[in-house]
Design a protein around this motif. Sequence first.
Motif: not given
Length: 71
Positions: A7-25
Amino acid sequence: MERKILATMYQVDKDESGAREVGLSVRTYRKYIADLMHRLGAANRFQTSAQLSPAHITQPSHLGSAQLRSE
């Protein structure tokens, strides 16, 4: 977890943002994406997201042999 990552792959443009959103490194986030790409036989993220539209994320029966893991 994979559903959240997809789901974050469709919403964010950077891995850093996606990781932060799902609570992972970032490293773990990228590992999940790489694993999914491998299982789908996708050469890149574009192919991954093209194969898995948002409808596939919520309806895993459409995934065939590349079922998402519910961790």
